[in-house]
Design a protein around this motif. Structure first.
Motif, mmCIF file in Angstrom:
data_model
loop_
_atom_site.group_PDB
_atom_site.id
_atom_site.type_symbol
_atom_site.label_atom_id
_atom_site.label_comp_id
_atom_site.label_asym_id
_atom_site.label_seq_id
_atom_site.Cartn_x
_atom_site.Cartn_y
_atom_site.Cartn_z
ATOM 1 N N ASN A 157 0.850 -1.182 0.000
ATOM 2 C CA ASN A 157 0.000 0.000 0.000
ATOM 3 C C ASN A 157 0.897 1.247 0.000
ATOM 4 O O ASN A 157 1.700 1.436 0.917
ATOM 5 C CB ASN A 157 -0.904 -0.013 1.239
ATOM 6 C CG ASN A 157 -1.831 1.175 1.283
ATOM 7 O OD1 ASN A 157 -1.401 2.308 1.458
ATOM 8 N ND2 ASN A 157 -3.112 0.916 1.139
ATOM 9 N N PHE A 165 0.321 4.397 0.501
ATOM 10 C CA PHE A 165 0.132 5.289 1.653
ATOM 11 C C PHE A 165 0.946 4.796 2.840
ATOM 12 O O PHE A 165 1.635 5.572 3.501
ATOM 13 C CB PHE A 165 -1.354 5.391 2.020
ATOM 14 C CG PHE A 165 -1.610 6.307 3.174
ATOM 15 C CD1 PHE A 165 -1.735 7.678 2.976
ATOM 16 C CD2 PHE A 165 -1.724 5.814 4.464
ATOM 17 C CE1 PHE A 165 -1.961 8.535 4.049
ATOM 18 C CE2 PHE A 165 -1.950 6.660 5.535
ATOM 19 C CZ PHE A 165 -2.073 8.025 5.326
ATOM 20 N N SER A 204 -1.206 0.745 -6.528
ATOM 21 C CA SER A 204 -1.602 1.538 -5.367
ATOM 22 C C SER A 204 -1.062 2.967 -5.490
ATOM 23 O O SER A 204 -1.765 3.940 -5.194
ATOM 24 C CB SER A 204 -1.078 0.872 -4.089
ATOM 25 O OG SER A 204 -1.348 1.661 -2.957
ATOM 26 N N GLU A 230 -3.211 4.750 -7.940
ATOM 27 C CA GLU A 230 -4.496 5.081 -7.333
ATOM 28 C C GLU A 230 -4.364 6.317 -6.445
ATOM 29 O O GLU A 230 -5.172 7.244 -6.536
ATOM 30 C CB GLU A 230 -5.007 3.904 -6.495
ATOM 31 C CG GLU A 230 -6.302 4.224 -5.768
ATOM 32 C CD GLU A 230 -6.710 3.158 -4.778
ATOM 33 O OE1 GLU A 230 -7.919 3.086 -4.501
ATOM 34 O OE2 GLU A 230 -5.841 2.422 -4.270
ATOM 35 N N TYR A 231 -3.363 6.363 -5.587
ATOM 36 C CA TYR A 231 -3.194 7.517 -4.702
ATOM 37 C C TYR A 231 -2.883 8.787 -5.482
ATOM 38 O O TYR A 231 -3.259 9.878 -5.067
ATOM 39 C CB TYR A 231 -2.117 7.259 -3.641
ATOM 40 C CG TYR A 231 -2.682 6.534 -2.447
ATOM 41 C CD1 TYR A 231 -3.329 7.229 -1.438
ATOM 42 C CD2 TYR A 231 -2.609 5.157 -2.353
ATOM 43 C CE1 TYR A 231 -3.877 6.568 -0.354
ATOM 44 C CE2 TYR A 231 -3.150 4.482 -1.281
ATOM 45 C CZ TYR A 231 -3.787 5.193 -0.279
ATOM 46 O OH TYR A 231 -4.344 4.542 0.786
ATOM 47 N N LYS A 239 -8.966 10.098 -3.037
ATOM 48 C CA LYS A 239 -7.767 10.079 -2.196
ATOM 49 C C LYS A 239 -6.940 11.357 -2.333
ATOM 50 O O LYS A 239 -5.809 11.421 -1.865
ATOM 51 C CB LYS A 239 -6.928 8.849 -2.526
ATOM 52 C CG LYS A 239 -7.668 7.570 -2.200
ATOM 53 C CD LYS A 239 -6.800 6.363 -2.320
ATOM 54 C CE LYS A 239 -7.642 5.133 -2.120
ATOM 55 N NZ LYS A 239 -7.516 4.546 -0.834
ATOM 56 N N GLN A 279 -5.907 12.820 1.057
ATOM 57 C CA GLN A 279 -5.051 11.845 1.727
ATOM 58 C C GLN A 279 -3.665 11.768 1.084
ATOM 59 O O GLN A 279 -2.680 11.482 1.748
ATOM 60 C CB GLN A 279 -5.742 10.479 1.651
ATOM 61 C CG GLN A 279 -5.281 9.459 2.605
ATOM 62 C CD GLN A 279 -6.100 8.187 2.472
ATOM 63 O OE1 GLN A 279 -6.945 8.045 1.595
ATOM 64 N NE2 GLN A 279 -5.838 7.238 3.339
ATOM 65 N N SER A 280 -3.588 12.040 -0.208
ATOM 66 C CA SER A 280 -2.320 11.873 -0.930
ATOM 67 C C SER A 280 -1.530 13.165 -1.083
ATOM 68 O O SER A 280 -0.452 13.161 -1.670
ATOM 69 C CB SER A 280 -2.589 11.292 -2.316
ATOM 70 O OG SER A 280 -3.200 12.242 -3.163
#
Length: 129
Positions: free
Chosen positions: A11, A13, A55, A58-59, A65, A68-69
């Motif tokens: 992941n 993150f 992943s 995606e971020y 996200k 969050q990113s």
């Protein structure tokens, strides 16, 4: 700060926020943006970082996200590539599907699992949970 080896961590993150060692592969994002491909096939041997790479994508691209990113890409190759590339961060709907945990299934079981996943996401995104 003590850096750790990310054994079994796939992941993005977690890798960035928990200070694991990380080989910067974010230039791949720039290559995807510059490539203008209709379809991109990402193939690698087993245990070669496909899930971590997806992943990371995606971020970077996910609308959901974006907040969050915000700090995950600071100082990495994609950040140094320029503001035009970073402007793409958090701008697209992304569905992330990994089949890595679907082991030893028969073809009908795999199709049922995939059908269940698609149904779940459709209900989730349409508000019919």
């Amino acid at each position: 700060m003590k850096w750790q080896m990310p054994i079994g961590v796939d992941n993005f993150f977690d890798i960035r926020s928990k200070h694991y060692y990380f080989v910067d592969k974010t230039d791949f994002i720039r290559q995807l943006i510059d490539g203008h491909s209709a379809v991109t096939l990402i193939t690698r041997p087993r245990w070669f970082g496909k899930t971590l790479t997806l992943s990371m994508l995606e971020y970077f691209f996910s609308i959901e996200k974006e907040a969050q990113s915000r700090h995950l890409f600071e100082g990495l190759a994609i950040d140094r590539a320029g503001a035009d590339y970073m402007a793409q961060r958090g701008q697209y709907p992304v569905l992330f599907l990994s089949l890595k945990d679907l082991k030893d299934l028969t073809c009908p079981q795999m199709l049922q699992s995939l059908s269940s996943w698609i149904s779940y996401w459709f209900r989730l995104k349409s508000g019919n949970t």
